[in-house]
Enzyme design. Structure first.
Site, PDB file in Angstrom:
ATOM      1  CB  SER A  54      42.743  43.027  50.371  1.00 27.28           C
ATOM      2  OG  SER A  54      43.862  43.843  50.677  1.00 27.28           O
ATOM      3  CD  GLU A  71      43.849  40.848  40.440  1.00 26.19           C
ATOM      4  OE1 GLU A  71      43.601  41.067  41.633  1.00 26.19           O
ATOM      5  OE2 GLU A  71      43.056  40.222  39.685  1.00 26.19           O
ATOM      6  CD  GLU A  85      46.237  36.397  45.953  1.00 25.03           C
ATOM      7  OE1 GLU A  85      45.387  36.245  46.840  1.00 25.03           O
ATOM      8  OE2 GLU A  85      46.370  37.457  45.311  1.00 25.03           O
TER       9      GLU A  85
END
Length: 254
Positions: free
Chosen positions: A45, A113, A180
């Site tokens: 991020s 991920e 998430e």
């Protein structure tokens, strides 16, 4: 006391919630450590809230190493992790090499991920002696192919896949899983189905812990605010007010 992977695992066993936040530089990491945050993540991020990219797919390994080194100089008591950036873990070889680079920069665990599709990489990373944290649900590195950020687990097919992925990551040796934008009822189900901690973000409050992007929490990035975040401060406004006040004090300033 230094927080370790085993400390985080033990927190779930005790029913103690795990608070995690992101940091991208020395001063923020220092503040988080002084506040007693047990788990700090140098998230990709950084691309959006620090580097000005439109999404996380632009973040490079060199950029991640740079920010991990800055954060690790705090030598905090927190467990420090780092995201493997986009396309840095497509093969077993690249996944291990990338993880070693982040570990050399100071990361004590890495996060990537995906579920069953990356299990060979996960096993290889762990075999290389680097703790691994999973990331399921909405996957920011897939934002372009998915056409945006969408809540996951709304139908039975997604529910079954996410449950299976979580169990597979646990079996492969992951010490925790970030969930998430997962439907809260499913996030709760996954949290009960696996023995390792689940760390939620936008997935309800029944995960074993929560993580937020720190600029979202403190109002440091006012140009975009996720709907699930309730800022606890308005740092951007305070900064602008401080600058305006100082500017007026400068002799001859307009």
């Amino acid at each position: 006391m230094k927080i370790t992977v085993e400390t985080i695992r033990a927190m779930k066993k005790r029913g103690e919630k795990i608070a995690s936040l992101t940091a991208y530089d020395f001063p923020m990491a220092k503040l988080l450590d002084e506040a007693g945050v047990p788990m700090i993540l140098v998230g990709d991020s950084v691309g959006m809230v620090v580097l000005g990219y439109p999404d996380t797919t632009h973040v490079t390994m060199a950029e991640m190493e740079h920010h991990v080194r800055a954060v690790s100089r705090v030598k905090s008591g927190a467990l420090l992790g780092a995201d493997l950036p986009f396309k840095s873990y497509e093969t077993i070889k690249t996944a291990v090499a990338s993880s070693r680079k982040l570990a050399a920069a100071g990361a004590e665990f890495v996060k990537a991920e995906g579920g069953r599709e990356i299990l060979p990489q996960v096993r290889a990373i762990i075999a290389a002696g680097i703790p691994f944290c999973g990331h399921l649900g909405m996957l920011p590195q897939h934002v372009l192919e998915e056409g945006g950020y969408h809540v996951k687990g709304k139908n039975e097919k997604e529910r079954a896949r996410l449950l299976s992925d979580a169990r597979a990551l646990e079996k492969a040796g992951a010490f925790a899983i970030v969930l998430e934008l997962v439907v809260p009822a499913l996030a709760r189900e996954i949290s009960k189905a696996v023995s390792i901690p689940t760390i939620g973000i936008g997935s309800g409050d029944e995960c074993d812990g929560q993580i937020l992007v720190t600029p979202d929490l403190i109002g440091l990035f006012p140009w975009f605010r996720p709907r699930f975040v309730k800022p606890r401060a308005d740092v951007a406004t305070d900064i602008k007010a401080a600058v305006a006040g100082w500017k007026k004090s400068v002799k001859g300033a307009p």
